[in-house]
Design a protein around this motif. Structure first.
Motif, short mmCIF file in Angstrom:
data_model
loop_
_atom_site.label_atom_id
_atom_site.label_comp_id
_atom_site.label_asym_id
_atom_site.label_seq_id
_atom_site.Cartn_x
_atom_site.Cartn_y
_atom_site.Cartn_z
N THR A 1 12.82 -39.98 20.32
CA THR A 1 14.05 -40.50 20.08
C THR A 1 14.22 -41.31 19.18
N ASN A 2 15.27 -41.17 18.34
CA ASN A 2 15.53 -42.40 17.34
C ASN A 2 16.24 -43.54 17.79
N ALA A 3 15.38 -44.44 18.02
CA ALA A 3 15.79 -45.72 18.72
C ALA A 3 16.95 -46.37 17.91
N SER A 4 17.02 -46.33 16.35
CA SER A 4 18.05 -46.60 15.70
C SER A 4 19.48 -46.01 16.03
N ALA A 5 19.40 -44.81 16.53
CA ALA A 5 20.49 -44.03 16.82
C ALA A 5 21.53 -43.82 15.57
N SER A 6 21.08 -43.64 14.27
CA SER A 6 21.86 -43.82 13.28
C SER A 6 21.67 -42.31 12.49
N PRO A 7 22.69 -42.00 11.54
CA PRO A 7 22.90 -41.15 10.60
C PRO A 7 22.26 -41.32 9.31
N VAL A 8 21.57 -42.74 9.33
CA VAL A 8 21.12 -42.83 7.82
C VAL A 8 19.68 -43.66 8.04
N ARG A 9 19.36 -43.88 9.21
CA ARG A 9 17.96 -44.58 9.45
C ARG A 9 17.25 -44.17 10.91
N SER B 1 13.86 -42.61 1.14
CA SER B 1 14.78 -43.80 0.55
C SER B 1 14.03 -45.00 0.43
N PRO B 2 14.66 -45.80 0.09
CA PRO B 2 14.01 -47.50 -0.27
C PRO B 2 13.46 -47.84 1.25
N THR B 3 14.45 -47.52 2.06
CA THR B 3 14.14 -48.23 3.62
C THR B 3 12.95 -47.29 4.11
N ASP B 4 12.92 -45.85 3.79
CA ASP B 4 11.89 -45.22 4.18
C ASP B 4 10.30 -45.84 3.88
N VAL B 5 10.32 -46.14 2.65
CA VAL B 5 9.08 -46.83 1.95
C VAL B 5 8.90 -48.18 2.23
N ARG B 6 9.98 -48.95 2.58
CA ARG B 6 9.79 -50.35 3.11
C ARG B 6 9.00 -50.27 4.37
N LEU B 7 9.61 -49.46 5.37
CA LEU B 7 9.26 -49.59 6.62
C LEU B 7 7.89 -48.51 7.02
N ALA B 8 7.30 -47.77 6.07
CA ALA B 8 6.03 -46.94 6.21
C ALA B 8 4.91 -48.05 6.44
N SER B 9 4.29 -47.45 7.43
CA SER B 9 3.20 -48.36 8.06
C SER B 9 1.85 -47.63 8.54
N HIS C 1 14.19 -29.60 16.37
CA HIS C 1 14.33 -31.23 16.81
C HIS C 1 15.43 -31.95 15.72
N CYS C 2 15.03 -31.68 14.80
CA CYS C 2 16.07 -32.39 13.63
C CYS C 2 17.30 -31.91 13.77
N GLU C 3 17.60 -30.64 13.93
CA GLU C 3 19.07 -30.06 14.11
C GLU C 3 19.76 -30.45 15.32
N GLU C 4 18.96 -30.55 16.44
CA GLU C 4 19.52 -30.85 17.70
C GLU C 4 19.67 -32.55 17.73
N GLY C 5 19.31 -33.10 16.78
CA GLY C 5 19.45 -34.72 16.64
C GLY C 5 20.74 -35.14 15.97
N ARG C 6 21.02 -34.03 15.32
CA ARG C 6 22.38 -34.30 14.47
C ARG C 6 23.70 -34.89 15.49
N PRO C 7 24.30 -35.82 14.97
CA PRO C 7 24.58 -36.23 13.49
C PRO C 7 23.58 -37.31 13.35
N GLN C 8 22.58 -37.74 14.24
CA GLN C 8 21.86 -38.85 13.57
C GLN C 8 20.51 -38.21 13.26
N GLU C 9 19.88 -39.20 12.65
CA GLU C 9 18.54 -38.72 12.01
C GLU C 9 17.53 -38.60 13.27
N ALA C 10 16.79 -37.36 13.29
CA ALA C 10 15.58 -37.40 14.13
C ALA C 10 14.67 -37.62 13.73
N CYS C 11 13.37 -38.10 14.63
CA CYS C 11 12.20 -38.38 14.36
C CYS C 11 11.09 -37.78 15.29
#
Length: 141
Positions: free
Chosen positions: A45-53, A90-98, A18-28
């Motif tokens: 689906t990565n709602a951010s549609a971003s390669p870094v978050r 990443s710092p963002t991963d930690v900040r958003l952990a819930s 699933h992660c490989e198929e999500g490239r170039p975006q991050e998958a989740c």
């Protein structure tokens, strides 16, 4: 004693694919357990549609929680990929952990994917930072 994150090899492959198929975006996605054993990968689906978050699509997240409830499964982890960096929060991963579950990161930075798991400990889930504790990962079967 350190808690070990145990995952069946077939589920690890499904998560990595699933992660490989999500490239170039991050998958989740989410991991669901029954009686303490992870039994299902819930690809999202990565709602951010971003390669870094990443962010979980809210509608898919609602459906996933309902499915887990209907099937009497527990949330056992949250996973996402890092497309070009190591598998470390990443710092963002930690900040958003819930969630009080392991956070699993699949690094696609090298030819063979790397899977690492972490507990992110916060005084309050609204805190910007927290303590990162790595968990040994054991693939079985």
């Amino acid at each position: 004693m350190t808690e070990t994150f145990v995952l069946r090899t077939e589920l690890a492959r499904e998560m990595v694919q699933h992660c490989e198929e999500g490239r170039p975006q991050e998958a989740c996605g989410l991991l669901a357990a029954q009686d303490g054993e992870i039994v299902r990968v819930l690809k999202m689906t990565n709602a951010s549609a971003s390669p870094v978050r990443y962010s979980l699509d809210p509608q898919e997240q609602f459906k996933a929680y309902k499915l887990m409830s209907d099937l009497h499964l527990d949330l056992a982890g949250v996973f996402h990929s890092h497309t070009h960096t190591e598998a470390y929060p990443s710092p963002t991963d930690v900040r958003l952990a819930s969630e009080d579950v392991p956070y699993v990161i699949v690094s696609l930075a090298s030819k063979e994917a790397s899977i690492r798991a972490f507990r992110i400990i916060k005084t309050s889930w609204t805190d910007e930072d927290g303590e990162i504790r790595e968990m040994p990962v054991e693939l079985v079967g």
